[in-house]
Design a protein around this motif. Structure first.
Motif, short mmCIF file in Angstrom:
data_model
loop_
_atom_site.label_atom_id
_atom_site.label_comp_id
_atom_site.label_asym_id
_atom_site.label_seq_id
_atom_site.Cartn_x
_atom_site.Cartn_y
_atom_site.Cartn_z
N TRP A 1 -23.53 124.02 -16.08
CA TRP A 1 -23.13 125.38 -16.46
C TRP A 1 -22.91 125.46 -17.96
O TRP A 1 -23.39 126.39 -18.63
CB TRP A 1 -21.85 125.72 -15.70
N THR B 1 -29.02 124.35 -6.28
CA THR B 1 -27.60 124.68 -6.17
C THR B 1 -26.68 123.48 -6.30
O THR B 1 -25.46 123.61 -6.17
CB THR B 1 -27.31 125.35 -4.81
N TRP C 1 -25.22 131.26 -11.79
CA TRP C 1 -25.42 131.30 -10.34
C TRP C 1 -26.02 132.61 -9.88
O TRP C 1 -25.62 133.69 -10.32
CB TRP C 1 -24.07 131.11 -9.63
N GLN D 1 -26.06 123.36 -10.79
CA GLN D 1 -24.91 124.24 -10.90
C GLN D 1 -23.59 123.47 -11.05
O GLN D 1 -22.52 124.02 -10.76
CB GLN D 1 -24.84 125.15 -9.68
#
Length: 540
Positions: free
Chosen positions: A83, A128, A14, A78
């Motif tokens: 991740w 995002t 991030w 994300q």
């Protein structure tokens, strides 16, 4: 955000490279005491991932880039699976190319080429998404990701109508900077504000932290320009209409399945004269809930209101305050009759100074009525200063061997207490078969007269491998998501559907409604080339 800025972002996590959210020594000790020592997994390096990128199935073109760097940076979002994929280096799949259109005409060209040549298109805003909106999928057709990052300018500001027109790729900070230079604000501040974009907010039905004053994105979206395979749809701005169903409502939350939003018209407000953020503490969770419900149902014009349960309050104090600060706060609360079960309420008041004084006075009276204590603005200013930095904590905890993720939903007031208990109990005990603990805490993040949004965070230690860590997440995510839809709540209040929530959408909407939505989308995209697999499980 310019196209150059994305190179300054972490390619496997991030935010901006080099920026982090520090963890206090007390916070680190709290995690070890709660979950045990974390052992971080090794992260792949850039060169390892670059070596995995296959040759593009698209030829070189001035319409798009086939550079490996661009394809890596636009392959994942994300979500926690994203991740883990990025950290492990196991991306598995990449887009064949990434386009960076600068105007609506170039978006139309890309759509025409995709239709003619049989490409799949994935609209990309700020990257995002935490539920898989922008992920590349396995396809026999070439996959082109369309980054809207260069379409980020204020195109028009109508001061009489208070409507601003933007390129849909404008990120939150640049949007506000352009508006505030003219004395206006949109007032939409999701936690992802630093990176997320206006177009992304609209097509996922985003909610900002100050939605009590400004409204959710569906209240702010006035019209715009949607580019489709069938042509351009110009959505006019009218204050109200009874001319059949509002077509904007189909575009809101459509997640790129209808076309690509190139321009967005939004309702803006004059900059407020004054903005106050403050923190109060209530004796316990039931009293805290009664207090915030009363504030909402009496329609006190606050701009923001959220309530942390006792465990979140305790956790936040350990993660952000020193032992001395916590002791000082405990002594102060004890003098007011508030003990260890205290819950923290964060509030915002926005407007002119005269009206703010009146609202503040009534707010303090209500807090006192429910046995609470208002600490005023010092803690509120600290919260406001750091309110967009929480996502950086994920990187900090990862480096210490811990995984953090969130779940969110919305339901009616009468259902909130039992649903939170079910969600937290399931998460807290979800990894017992692995001999692992899960730390769980919750807050009410957005409030309405008839209910609120439940936002739950859970933290657990990484397993011995990426695969096992992912399996543990799946266990927690699936079982809790099923509890949510089984108990009169929405699968998503503010994060959209994407890939992760698609399996639960039909139970919420019904088979008949899903069928009608699919038929509508198929009219614009009969070959399922636009962001396939998102919203619906239709990749088979």
């Amino acid at each position: 955000m310019s196209s150059r800025d994305i190179s300054q972002r972490r390619w496997n996590g991030w935010g901006q490279a080099g920026q982090e959210m520090a963890l206090t020594a007390d916070g680190a000790h709290f995690l070890r005491q709660t979950l045990g020592d974390g052992q971080p997994l090794a992260s792949a390096d850039w060169e390892q991932v670059m070596a995995q990128v296959p040759e593009s199935r698209l030829p070189p073109s001035g319409l798009y880039s086939i550079k490996c760097e661009d394809r890596i940076r636009h392959a994942r979002g994300q979500s926690l699976p994203d991740w883990l994929a990025m950290k492990s280096g196991d991306f598995t799949i990449f887009p064949d190319a990434v386009a960076f259109p600068t105007c609506s005409e170039q978006v139309r060209q890309l759509l025409a080429q995709a239709k003619q040549n049989g490409w799949d298109l994935i609209p990309y805003g700020g990257g995002t998404s935490v539920v898989g909106h922008i992920n590349t999928h396995r396809s026999e057709r070439p996959v082109l990701t369309v980054s809207m990052v260069k379409m980020n300018r204020l195109l028009d500001l109508d001061r009489d109508d208070q409507i601003a027109t933007f390129g849909a790729g404008v990120a939150g900070p640049f949007l506000e900077a352009q508006l505030q230079a003219h004395g206006y604000t949109l007032g939409h501040f999701p936690q992802s504000f630093e990176l997320s974009t206006l177009g992304g907010w609209i097509v996922t039905r985003s909610s900002g932290q100050q939605s009590l004053r400004y409204g959710r994105i569906e209240n702010l979206f006035a019209g715009g320009k949607l580019e489709t395979f069938n042509g351009t749809i110009n959505i006019p701005t009218v204050p109200a209409s009874s001319a059949g169903p509002d077509w904007r409502q189909l575009l809101l939350g459509s997640e790129g399945r209808l076309g690509i939003l190139s321009e967005a018209k939004v309702k803006v407000s004059r900059l407020p004269q004054q903005e106050i953020f403050g923190v109060a503490f209530l004796p316990n969770w039931p009293q805290g809930m009664r207090c915030v419900r009363e504030l909402i149902q009496q329609k006190l014009p606050l701009s923001m209101l959220r309530l942390s349960n006792s465990e979140e309050t305790r956790t936040q104090l350990f993660l952000s305050a020193t032992a001395t600060q916590r002791q000082w706060l405990s002594r102060l609360m004890a003098l007011k009759g508030i003990g260890d079960n205290k819950t923290m309420m964060v509030y915002g008041i926005t407007g002119n100074r005269l009206s703010n004084r009146s609202v503040y006075r009534e707010l303090k009276q209500t807090i006192r009525h429910f046995g609470g204590f208002n600490t005023g603005q010092p803690l509120g200013k600290k919260w406001a200063h750091k309110r967009f930095t929480f996502p950086y904590l994920r990187e900090t905890l990862w480096q210490r061997g811990y995984v953090v993720d969130t779940l969110e939903t919305a339901t009616n007031w009468s259902n909130i207490p039992s649903l939170i208990e079910k969600i937290e109990h399931n998460l807290r005990h979800g990894l017992e078969k692995f001999g692992e603990k899960v730390h769980v805490f919750t807050h009410l993040s957005h409030l309405y007269s008839d209910g609120g949004s439940i936002y739950t965070t859970y933290v657990f230690r990484v397993a011995d491998s990426y695969q096992e860590t992912h399996q543990r997440w799946q266990t927690l995510k699936h079982s809790t998501s099923q509890i949510i839809v089984d108990n009169q709540a929405t699968i998503s209040h503010q994060h959209g559907v994407g890939l992760d929530h698609a399996p639960y959408l039909e139970q919420e909407k019904s088979e008949l409604v899903i069928a009608s939505l699919k038929r509508s989308f198929e009219f614009f995209d009969p070959e399922k080339q636009l962001n396939p697999g998102k919203l619906f499980n239709d990749l088979e």
